[in-house]
Design a protein around this motif. Structure first.
Motif, short mmCIF file in Angstrom:
data_model
loop_
_atom_site.label_atom_id
_atom_site.label_comp_id
_atom_site.label_asym_id
_atom_site.label_seq_id
_atom_site.Cartn_x
_atom_site.Cartn_y
_atom_site.Cartn_z
N THR A 46 0.86 -1.27 -0.17
CA THR A 46 -0.01 0.03 -0.08
C THR A 46 0.92 1.40 0.11
N LEU A 47 0.20 2.30 -0.01
CA LEU A 47 0.83 3.59 -0.21
C LEU A 47 1.35 3.95 1.09
N ASN A 48 0.77 3.36 2.21
CA ASN A 48 1.01 3.84 3.50
C ASN A 48 2.27 3.16 3.88
N SER A 147 5.87 6.21 11.87
CA SER A 147 4.94 5.48 11.55
C SER A 147 3.50 6.04 11.39
N PRO A 148 3.10 6.18 10.26
CA PRO A 148 1.66 6.75 10.01
C PRO A 148 0.73 6.10 10.47
N VAL A 149 0.96 4.91 11.01
CA VAL A 149 -0.17 3.83 11.41
C VAL A 149 -0.99 4.59 12.60
N SER A 150 -0.14 5.13 13.40
CA SER A 150 -0.99 5.54 14.62
C SER A 150 -0.43 6.97 15.00
N PRO A 151 -0.82 8.11 14.00
CA PRO A 151 -0.33 9.05 13.87
C PRO A 151 -0.60 10.35 15.23
#
Length: 190
Positions: A46-48, A147-151
């Motif tokens: 994914t782009l993430n 990590s943009p998972v939990s910004p």
């Protein structure tokens, strides 16, 4: 004495270019290539995943290149990102060549405006790092990964290790070297 001022000016300009060269804004293509703004081929690509491996700084620009006849880019709130709600975007882009200035630190949330694409994974969270103030921190670029998972997670920054102290000392040594070079050149010319 007439040559001292130009030499000192040249030394200063070279030092200023070396010390401030890393702060120039960058133009970053989403996904690293044209056509990356699409439904991902797999959940592992994914782009993430791409965004997690890149650092975004205040002043950078992010660019999407896509077919404007079939897609668009919506900047949305975290809630709309998570629910793939396309009804109330903060900003909407549909020109096929979208360029967005990252003008503040923190998370940015983008989803596809094409029906159903967000739910299939065509979305990205970018976490923009704050500018470092002079006089503190490491200048080595070895900052921890964001990590943009939990910004919105609030975690303390790790203490700088021996590498940061070494890199700061090297920076001081280089800066002192430039200063001493300027003084020596100035004295030699006097």
């Amino acid at each position: 004495m007439g040559i001292i001022v130009p030499v000192l000016t040249l030394v200063f300009l070279l030092f200023a270019k070396v010390s401030h060269g890393a702060s120039n804004p960058r133009v970053i293509l989403v996904g690293g290539s044209v056509g990356s703004w699409k439904v991902p081929d797999s959940p592992n690509n994914t782009l993430n995943h791409w965004a997690e491996n890149n650092r975004f700084k205040v002043g950078d620009f992010i660019v999407w290149k896509y077919d404007m006849k079939v897609d668009s880019v919506l900047q949305v709130t975290k809630e709309d990102y998570e629910s793939c709600n396309t009804a109330n975007p903060l900003k909407q882009y549909n020109d096929g060549n979208t360029k967005v200035a990252l003008d503040k630190s923190g998370p940015y949330f983008f989803i596809s405006g094409a029906p159903g694409n967000c739910a299939k994974g065509e979305k990205i969270t970018l976490v923009v790092l704050a500018e470092r103030k002079s006089g503190g921190g490491s200048s080595s670029g070895d900052a921890p990964k964001v990590s943009p998972v939990s910004p919105t997670a609030q975690t303390p920054a790790p203490a700088p290790g021996p590498a940061a102290a070494h890199n700061a000392a090297v920076g001081l040594k280089v800066a002192s070297g430039w200063f001493l070079t300027a003084v020596v050149v100035g004295l030699a010319m006097a």
